[in-house]
Write a protein that holds these residues in place. Structure first.
Motif, PDB file in Angstrom:
ATOM      1  N   THR A  28       0.889  -1.271   0.042  1.00 45.96           N
ATOM      2  CA  THR A  28      -0.193   0.111   0.126  1.00 45.96           C
ATOM      3  C   THR A  28       1.013   1.192   0.010  1.00 45.96           C
ATOM      4  N   LEU A  29       2.025   1.000   0.938  1.00 49.04           N
ATOM      5  CA  LEU A  29       2.753   2.432   1.121  1.00 49.04           C
ATOM      6  C   LEU A  29       3.479   2.589  -0.517  1.00 49.04           C
ATOM      7  N   GLU A  30       3.756   1.716  -1.019  1.00 51.57           N
ATOM      8  CA  GLU A  30       4.734   1.667  -2.195  1.00 51.57           C
ATOM      9  C   GLU A  30       3.583   2.351  -3.279  1.00 51.57           C
ATOM     10  N   LYS A  31       2.496   1.712  -3.222  1.00 50.09           N
ATOM     11  CA  LYS A  31       1.431   2.402  -4.228  1.00 50.09           C
ATOM     12  C   LYS A  31       1.162   3.915  -4.019  1.00 50.09           C
ATOM     13  N   LYS A  32       1.333   4.322  -2.679  1.00 50.52           N
ATOM     14  CA  LYS A  32       0.847   5.796  -2.271  1.00 50.52           C
ATOM     15  C   LYS A  32       2.341   6.527  -2.776  1.00 50.52           C
ATOM     16  N   ARG A  33       3.479   6.118  -2.339  1.00 51.45           N
ATOM     17  CA  ARG A  33       4.870   6.660  -2.788  1.00 51.45           C
ATOM     18  C   ARG A  33       4.618   6.992  -4.506  1.00 51.45           C
ATOM     19  N   ASP A  34       4.204   5.973  -5.270  1.00 55.44           N
ATOM     20  CA  ASP A  34       4.359   6.040  -6.519  1.00 55.44           C
ATOM     21  C   ASP A  34       3.304   7.162  -6.997  1.00 55.44           C
ATOM     22  N   GLY A  35       2.115   7.202  -6.503  1.00 56.16           N
ATOM     23  CA  GLY A  35       1.049   7.924  -6.643  1.00 56.16           C
ATOM     24  C   GLY A  35       1.598   9.420  -6.370  1.00 56.16           C
ATOM     25  N   LEU A  36       2.050   9.508  -5.160  1.00 55.10           N
ATOM     26  CA  LEU A  36       2.729  10.857  -4.769  1.00 55.10           C
ATOM     27  C   LEU A  36       3.617  11.433  -5.925  1.00 55.10           C
ATOM     28  N   ILE A  37       4.412  10.580  -6.211  1.00 52.35           N
ATOM     29  CA  ILE A  37       5.543  11.169  -7.164  1.00 52.35           C
ATOM     30  C   ILE A  37       4.897  11.516  -8.613  1.00 52.35           C
ATOM     31  N   MET A  38       3.912  10.819  -8.814  1.00 47.70           N
ATOM     32  CA  MET A  38       3.134  11.072 -10.129  1.00 47.70           C
ATOM     33  C   MET A  38       2.723  12.575 -10.058  1.00 47.70           C
ATOM     34  N   GLU A  39       1.806  12.776  -8.921  1.00 50.15           N
ATOM     35  CA  GLU A  39       1.127  14.004  -8.884  1.00 50.15           C
ATOM     36  C   GLU A  39       2.190  15.054  -8.586  1.00 50.15           C
ATOM     37  N   PHE A  40       3.394  14.788  -7.912  1.00 51.50           N
ATOM     38  CA  PHE A  40       4.550  15.701  -7.903  1.00 51.50           C
ATOM     39  C   PHE A  40       5.003  16.273  -9.229  1.00 51.50           C
ATOM     40  N   MET A  41       5.175  14.953 -10.208  1.00 47.52           N
ATOM     41  CA  MET A  41       5.667  15.379 -11.528  1.00 47.52           C
ATOM     42  C   MET A  41       4.830  16.457 -12.216  1.00 47.52           C
ATOM     43  N   ASP A  42       3.564  16.222 -11.905  1.00 45.46           N
ATOM     44  CA  ASP A  42       2.594  17.280 -12.530  1.00 45.46           C
ATOM     45  C   ASP A  42       2.748  18.694 -12.206  1.00 45.46           C
ATOM     46  N   ILE A  43       3.005  18.727 -10.704  1.00 48.48           N
ATOM     47  CA  ILE A  43       3.111  19.993  -9.932  1.00 48.48           C
ATOM     48  C   ILE A  43       4.469  20.634 -10.576  1.00 48.48           C
ATOM     49  N   LEU A  44       5.567  19.696 -10.674  1.00 49.19           N
ATOM     50  CA  LEU A  44       6.936  20.124 -11.184  1.00 49.19           C
ATOM     51  C   LEU A  44       6.854  20.862 -12.424  1.00 49.19           C
ATOM     52  N   SER A  94      -7.315  25.752   1.720  1.00 47.63           N
ATOM     53  CA  SER A  94      -6.266  24.518   1.562  1.00 47.63           C
ATOM     54  C   SER A  94      -7.030  23.393   0.683  1.00 47.63           C
ATOM     55  N   LYS A  95      -6.180  22.761  -0.078  1.00 45.41           N
ATOM     56  CA  LYS A  95      -6.802  21.605  -0.947  1.00 45.41           C
ATOM     57  C   LYS A  95      -6.074  20.343  -0.586  1.00 45.41           C
ATOM     58  N   ASN A  96      -6.583  19.129  -0.766  1.00 41.04           N
ATOM     59  CA  ASN A  96      -5.829  18.190  -0.318  1.00 41.04           C
ATOM     60  C   ASN A  96      -5.663  17.111  -1.670  1.00 41.04           C
ATOM     61  N   ILE A  97      -4.344  16.961  -1.692  1.00 40.79           N
ATOM     62  CA  ILE A  97      -3.682  16.014  -2.856  1.00 40.79           C
ATOM     63  C   ILE A  97      -3.410  14.539  -2.269  1.00 40.79           C
ATOM     64  N   MET A  98      -3.828  13.402  -2.405  1.00 42.05           N
ATOM     65  CA  MET A  98      -3.571  12.148  -1.679  1.00 42.05           C
ATOM     66  C   MET A  98      -3.138  12.357  -0.176  1.00 42.05           C
ATOM     67  N   GLY A  99      -3.957  13.102   0.541  1.00 40.19           N
ATOM     68  CA  GLY A  99      -3.630  13.159   2.084  1.00 40.19           C
ATOM     69  C   GLY A  99      -2.812  14.292   2.269  1.00 40.19           C
ATOM     70  N   VAL A 100      -2.068  15.046   1.293  1.00 40.27           N
ATOM     71  CA  VAL A 100      -1.349  16.219   1.565  1.00 40.27           C
ATOM     72  C   VAL A 100      -2.120  17.134   1.402  1.00 40.27           C
ATOM     73  N   VAL A 101      -2.122  18.235   2.660  1.00 37.71           N
ATOM     74  CA  VAL A 101      -2.898  19.462   2.340  1.00 37.71           C
ATOM     75  C   VAL A 101      -1.865  20.660   1.985  1.00 37.71           C
ATOM     76  N   VAL A 102      -2.372  21.091   0.783  1.00 37.74           N
ATOM     77  CA  VAL A 102      -1.565  22.009   0.104  1.00 37.74           C
ATOM     78  C   VAL A 102      -2.453  23.349   0.025  1.00 37.74           C
ATOM     79  N   PRO A 103      -1.619  24.397   0.309  1.00 33.44           N
ATOM     80  CA  PRO A 103      -2.396  25.846   0.156  1.00 33.44           C
ATOM     81  C   PRO A 103      -2.847  26.206  -1.388  1.00 33.44           C
ATOM     82  N   GLN A 104      -3.941  27.147  -1.153  1.00 28.63           N
ATOM     83  CA  GLN A 104      -4.302  27.775  -2.314  1.00 28.63           C
ATOM     84  C   GLN A 104      -4.453  29.211  -2.061  1.00 28.63           C
TER      85      GLN A 104
END
Lengths: 227, 107
Positions: A28-44, A94-104
């Motif tokens: 589960t954690l591996e899937k979460k990590r991969d998902g977060l990295i994909m979201e991060f790539m979009d933000i990058l 605030s906005k929630n991306i995969m459990g991470v609260v990010v500001p708007q």
């Protein structure tokens, strides 16, 4: 460590349950990590565009203020800067991306019209207005960059934590549990072998005793018939 | 709660922002940066009314190690550095550490 556990069937079952749970958590954690990295790539990608705009507007703003300084003098520019009445304000949601609260970040009163600025129009020149315009645009870009970069920082923290958890499970907890499992299994097998050997010994001893008893009986019977 | 933008740097750096209406600023002349910049940054970080801190990327080199780490990793307020390109303000290092590869390598 493997030596700390008692080699009992109950412990073995407990360890097997823990291994199953840890492996499920690891997946589960591996899937979460991969998902977060994909979201991060979009933000990058977004962040790189925002950064380019930010650098462009910073250079434009610097050019404009240098021009204003050269034409009007430093004192006039500072005087105008000190006279500003309206101040930019930020409100954060605030906005929630995969459990991470990010500001708007929402901003107001950044871009102002000439009459809202507060410095006298007669005493200053168009150069100062241009510089103020350029810096207002720069502030808009800074706010955008702050939003994106905060999201990046928060996601990076979460990625790091998740990665650390995945690694701890993969390289520390699971190997230890598997060592313990193997240790208990070996010990139990050894105990079983010892038990079998002991049983065989007892059986052989019993058989020997029975044989001796039978022979003694036979001898006694033979002696009785001879008499 | 509404917050404001804070600017720290030399008077030349902050004047433009004041022209755009920024009122939270700390002027630190170039010669005093090694002595005064740490305090100015710490003060800005503890100010609850400041939501974004703007600094020049070169000024980060004048900060002591602890303050620099604090300001680079701070989320409230968040630091935005100018003049350093993408990945400035410690972001590039953080990406390298978290993802494992340098995603901001220039082509």
């Amino acid at each position: 460590m493997a030596k700390d556990v008692k080699p009992t069937r109950k412990n073995l079952m407990q360890i097997e349950d823990r291994i199953e749970l840890s492996e499920r958590g690891h997946d589960t954690l591996e899937k979460k990590r991969d998902g977060l990295i994909m979201e991060f790539m979009d933000i990058l990608d977004q962040a790189q565009d925002v950064r380019e705009d930010l650098d462009d507007s910073y250079q434009r703003a610097q050019r404009a203020i240098n021009m204003a300084r050269a034409m009007e003098g430093d004192v006039a520019v500072r005087g105008a800067a000190a006279a500003l009445k309206e101040h930019p304000e930020l409100t954060t949601e605030s906005k929630n991306i995969m459990g991470v609260v990010v500001p708007q970040i929402e901003s107001s009163k950044v871009q102002k019209s000439l009459d809202e600025r507060g410095y006298g129009v007669l005493g200053t020149s168009a150069r100062i207005d241009e510089a103020a315009d350029a810096y207002e645009e720069l502030l808009e870009n800074i706010i955008l960059a702050a939003e994106v970069e905060t999201a990046m920082k928060k996601m990076l923290e979460e990625i790091e934590t998740t990665k650390r958890r995945v690694n701890a499970l993969e390289f520390k907890l699971l190997p230890e549990l598997k060592d313990n499992q193997e240790y208990i299994e070996q010990k139990l097998e050894e105990q079983e072998r010892e038990e079998i050997f002991r049983m065989k010994k007892i059986k052989a001893k019993k058989e020997k005793e029975e044989k001796e008893a039978r022979e003694a009986e036979q001898d006694a019977a033979e002696a009785a018939t001879a008499d | 709660m509404s917050q404001e933008i804070g600017v720290i740097g030399s008077p030349e750096f902050t004047t433009g922002f004041r022209l755009a209406g920024v009122r939270k600023f700390a002027d630190v002349p170039d010669d005093d940066k090694d002595d005064q910049l740490d305090d100015a940054v710490e003060e800005m970080l503890t100010d609850d009314d400041v939501g974004i801190v703007v600094m020049h990327d070169d000024d980060l080199d004048h900060l002591s190690r602890g303050v620099r780490k604090d300001v680079e990793t701070s989320v409230e307020p968040v630091l935005v550095t100018l003049g350093g390109g993408t990945g400035s303000g410690g972001l590039r290092e953080q990406i390298k550490r978290a993802i494992g590869i340098d995603l901001m390598e220039e082509d």
